[in-house]
Design an enzyme around this catalytic site. Structure first.
Site, short mmCIF file in Angstrom:
data_model
loop_
_atom_site.label_atom_id
_atom_site.label_comp_id
_atom_site.label_asym_id
_atom_site.label_seq_id
_atom_site.Cartn_x
_atom_site.Cartn_y
_atom_site.Cartn_z
N GLY A 14 56.76 31.45 53.06
CA GLY A 14 56.56 32.72 52.97
C GLY A 14 56.23 33.44 51.88
CE LYS A 16 54.65 39.59 52.36
NZ LYS A 16 55.07 40.93 52.76
N PRO A 18 49.81 37.20 44.90
CG PRO A 18 50.62 38.80 43.22
CD PRO A 18 50.81 37.37 43.73
N GLY A 21 45.10 37.83 39.93
CA GLY A 21 46.05 37.15 38.90
C GLY A 21 45.30 37.18 37.60
CE1 TYR A 53 43.73 26.00 31.72
CE2 TYR A 53 45.01 27.81 32.30
CZ TYR A 53 44.21 26.74 32.66
OH TYR A 53 43.55 26.79 34.01
CE LYS A 82 45.89 26.14 37.10
NZ LYS A 82 46.11 27.20 35.87
#
Length: 323
Positions: A14, A16, A18, A21, A53, A82
């Site tokens: 559950g 949340k 956004p 981003g 990155y 990631k």
């Protein structure tokens, strides 16, 4: 998605996520620090990065500033990173996640993604773009997505990641993960923009309870001539006309369009003014007429901009099937 909802409830606990981003692809050093501070100041709480990155450390410094000053709590933040291409192996998952946590200066991430179904073989842990003597990517012929996913599940069970997901996977690869998983993917992150709306893949994920996140939602304007003969999405007459009529920016129209299609968006920018504008998408809606007009711009596979051509030699290259 309609109305003014600003978060998506993920499967598996559950959490949340956004709807908007901050994307940080190829934003590094002081530049990413300026961008993230601007984003946090205007209300962003979702930050998207990746080991490859090479900006996690700079992001971690800003997050630590905000956390220690009490400007934000860890629970208010949603941090995605990631597993790198060079870590797409079961034995490397824990190591690379731990490295990311150390750089981000947090004890867990909210979402950890397999960056790509394609695996590379680096000479060391920072060799994110390994090439051979002829300049070709050094691909890993032994990439096993199912075993890598099992190692991802272990990271949830030990508390280093609250949820896990995948990026750049196609429907066949997702099905393979779903068949044997203990913990289903909570999120898929792929390119999605007006020319490549990913309707079939999104519908496929929706049936499986997998939320959908669009990278390059503005059409990757940093790529030279990425859209071929089509105008860049930000300059398409249909987009600019809607923006003018609604007194919005073209970027706000493009982002709102995807949000109303129930997609999470992670626009990349290092410009504080654009970062603020990109977040101002919850106080208006596109009409059904405007939505239909923009949906008609979909070019299917032909609209793809980010093609990951350097990965094509790998047996898990994901973009050769319809979706």
């Amino acid at each position: 998605m309609t109305g003014k909802a600003t978060t998506v409830k993920l499967s598996g606990g559950g959490r949340k996520m956004p709807y908007v981003g901050l994307g940080t692809y190829e934003v590094k050093g002081e530049e990413v620090g300026v961008a993230l501070r601007a984003a946090l100041e205007c209300g962003y709480r979702h930050v998207d990065t990746a080991a490859s990155y090479q900006n996690e450390e700079a992001i971690g410094d800003v997050l630590q500033e905000w956390l220690t000053s009490g400007k934000v709590t860890r629970e208010e933040l949603f941090i995605t990173t990631k597993l790198p291409f060079i870590g797409t192996r079961a034995g490397d998952v824990a190591k690379f996640l731990q490295k990311s946590l150390q750089k981000l200066r947090v004890s867990y991430v909210d979402l950890y993604l397999i960056h790509s179904p394609v695996g590379f073989m680096g000479q060391h842990d920072e060799d994110h773009k390994p090439v051979d003597s002829e300049g070709n990517r050094v691909v890993d012929p032994n990439t096993d997505l199912e075993s890598t996913w099992r190692a991802m599940e272990d990271q949830v069970e030990c508390g280093r990641a609250h949820t896990i997901g995948i990026s750049n996977f196609n429907s066949v690869q997702i099905n393979r993960i779903m068949k044997g998983c203990r913990i289903p993917p909570a999120n898929l992150q792929v390119e999605a923009q007006i020319y490549h709306q990913q309707k079939d893949l999104k519908a496929f994920c929706h049936k499986l309870g997998i939320s959908f996140c669009a990278y390059s939602p503005l059409g990757a304007p940093y790529l030279t001539n990425g859209t071929g003969d089509r105008p860049p999405p930000l300059k398409h007459p249909r987009v600019t006309s809607i923006a003018t009529r609604l007194k919005r920016t073209p970027a706000q129209v493009l982002l709102r369009f995807l949000i109303q299609l129930d997609m999470i968006v992670i626009p990349k920018s290092s410009n504080p003014d654009r970062i603020r504008e990109n977040f101002q998408v919850f106080d208006f809606e596109l009409s059904q007429e405007d939505m239909s007009s923009l949906e008609a711009l979909d070019c299917g596979k032909e609209g793809r901009i980010v093609k990951l051509e350097e990965s094509r030699r790998h047996h898990e290259y994901p973009f050769d099937i319809p979706f």
